[in-house]
Design an enzyme around this catalytic site. Structure first.
Site, PDB file in Angstrom:
ATOM      1  CG  ASP A   8     -77.311   7.944 -50.994  1.00 18.64           C
ATOM      2  OD1 ASP A   8     -76.283   7.610 -50.371  1.00 18.64           O
ATOM      3  OD2 ASP A   8     -77.450   7.797 -52.225  1.00 18.64           O
ATOM      4  CG  ASP A  10     -71.246   8.912 -53.548  1.00 19.18           C
ATOM      5  OD1 ASP A  10     -70.773   9.924 -54.083  1.00 19.18           O
ATOM      6  OD2 ASP A  10     -70.737   8.360 -52.566  1.00 19.18           O
TER       7      ASP A  10
HETATM    8  C1  XBP Z   1     -71.881   5.171 -52.362  1.00 20.47           C
HETATM    9  C2  XBP Z   1     -70.704   4.326 -52.159  1.00 20.47           C
HETATM   10  C3  XBP Z   1     -69.369   4.906 -52.036  1.00 20.47           C
HETATM   11  C4  XBP Z   1     -68.887   5.674 -53.262  1.00 20.47           C
HETATM   12  C5  XBP Z   1     -67.418   5.967 -53.191  1.00 20.47           C
HETATM   13  O1  XBP Z   1     -72.265   5.703 -51.162  1.00 20.47           O
HETATM   14  O2  XBP Z   1     -70.850   3.124 -52.080  1.00 20.47           O
HETATM   15  O3  XBP Z   1     -68.470   3.851 -51.802  1.00 20.47           O
HETATM   16  O4  XBP Z   1     -69.073   4.893 -54.418  1.00 20.47           O
HETATM   17  O5  XBP Z   1     -67.081   6.595 -51.997  1.00 20.47           O
HETATM   18  P1  XBP Z   1     -73.711   6.422 -50.933  1.00 20.47           P
HETATM   19  P2  XBP Z   1     -65.883   6.055 -51.059  1.00 20.47           P
HETATM   20  O6  XBP Z   1     -74.618   6.134 -52.101  1.00 20.47           O
HETATM   21  O7  XBP Z   1     -74.210   5.808 -49.651  1.00 20.47           O
HETATM   22  O8  XBP Z   1     -73.411   7.886 -50.784  1.00 20.47           O
HETATM   23  O9  XBP Z   1     -64.753   5.714 -51.969  1.00 20.47           O
HETATM   24  O10 XBP Z   1     -65.564   7.200 -50.150  1.00 20.47           O
HETATM   25  O11 XBP Z   1     -66.395   4.834 -50.328  1.00 20.47           O
HETATM   26 MG    MG Z   2     -76.347   6.376 -53.386  1.00 20.94          MG
END
Ligand code: XBP
Ligand code: MG
Length: 258
Positions: A8, A10
């Site tokens: 993953d 973020d």
């Molecule tokens: C996390 C998310 C993303 C980020 C923001 O994704 O939900 O929406 O918060 O990115 P993950 P965007 O943990 O799967 O990496 O604004 O590009 O959606």
């Molecule tokens: Mg995440």
């Protein structure tokens, strides 16, 4: 046998949400002359909604000063999101976001052991590229055998689609890979795709429910625990042990069609 580790982005590779995306959203609101601001706890609640554009649309439902028609809301969310992403890239490029402990080490150990690296995220490709480039250089993305992002999987986590896309691109079955995630939406998506999942708790999810995950740690350099074992930190050997334990537990259920 462990063939790939699927990351993953973020919260897992770096603490991007509080000091990255949230800050960039607020700067975008300011650029659009909107009085909206997301403080740290508010943004934490909004993280229940995966996807930045989807998060904006959810927040507009509670605002009296949001556009009235669906079409106008969609248009505003799209513009705000594009601006947020541009600001986010600048934050990453200027060194505001650092990778979490142990991430680079585990990636390098995987590379040395011939275990393929992959990414499954609901975030935008531009944000992924910025984060990879900041730690691995301009050609960093080439280290990953498969990268699937928001643009590849419109149904966001906890939907398993992004994991299915990655498995398809890798050509591996779910019992040959381990996912590393930080959030309930994340590990539920991986589990729904039948993938063993290590949860590395991020700041926003320190106390979140991890009962359905395969293993859990505070970060990849901290103690990792799973059903039947524990280790002082996460490495290739412990990821393989987590996979074996998860497959062994799942096998009788598969045999009995449960
Ligand atoms: C996390 C998310 C993303 C980020 C923001 O994704 O939900 O929406 O918060 O990115 P993950 P965007 O943990 O799967 O990496 O604004 O590009 O959606
Ligand atoms: Mg995440």
């Amino acid at each position: 046998m462990l063939r790939s580790v699927i990351w993953d982005v973020d919260g897992t590779i770096a603490e991007t949400e509080r000091d990255g995306h949230r800050v960039a959203f607020n700067a975008a609101f300011e650029q659009f002359d909107l009085p909206w601001r997301w403080d740290v706890p508010t943004y934490g609640r909004l993280l229940a909604v995966a996807g930045g554009r989807e998060r904006l649309l959810r927040d507009m439902q509670d605002r009296v000063d949001a556009p009235r028609t669906i079409a106008a809301r969609l248009a505003l969310a799209t513009s705000l999101h594009a601006t947020k992403n541009a600001i986010y890239r600048t934050l990453v490029d200027t060194g505001r976001i650092v990778w979490r402990p142990g991430v680079l080490r585990v990636m390098e150990e995987c590379g040395a052991a011939g275990i393929l690296l992959a990414i499954a995220t609901t975030t935008s490709r531009s944000s992924v590229d910025a984060l990879i480039t900041c730690a691995l250089g301009a050609r960093g993305a080439e280290r990953f055998a498969a990268i699937a992002c928001a643009e590849d999987a419109p149904a966001k986590k906890p939907d398993p689609l992004v994991y299915r896309v990655v498995l398809d691109r890798l050509g591996f079955g779910p019992d040959e890979v381990v996912a590393i995630e930080d959030s309930p939406n994340g590990w539920r998506a991986a589990r729904a795709a039948g993938i063993a999942t290590v949860v590395t708790r991020s700041d926003y999810f320190r106390t979140a429910d991890v009962d359905g995950a395969s293993a859990c740690c505070d970060d990849l350099d901290a103690t990792l625990t799973w059903r039947g074992g524990s280790a002082p930190r996460t490495d290739v050997a412990t990821l393989a042990a987590v996979l074996d334990a998860t497959n062994a537990a799942a096998w009788p259920a598969r045999r009995h069609g449960r």
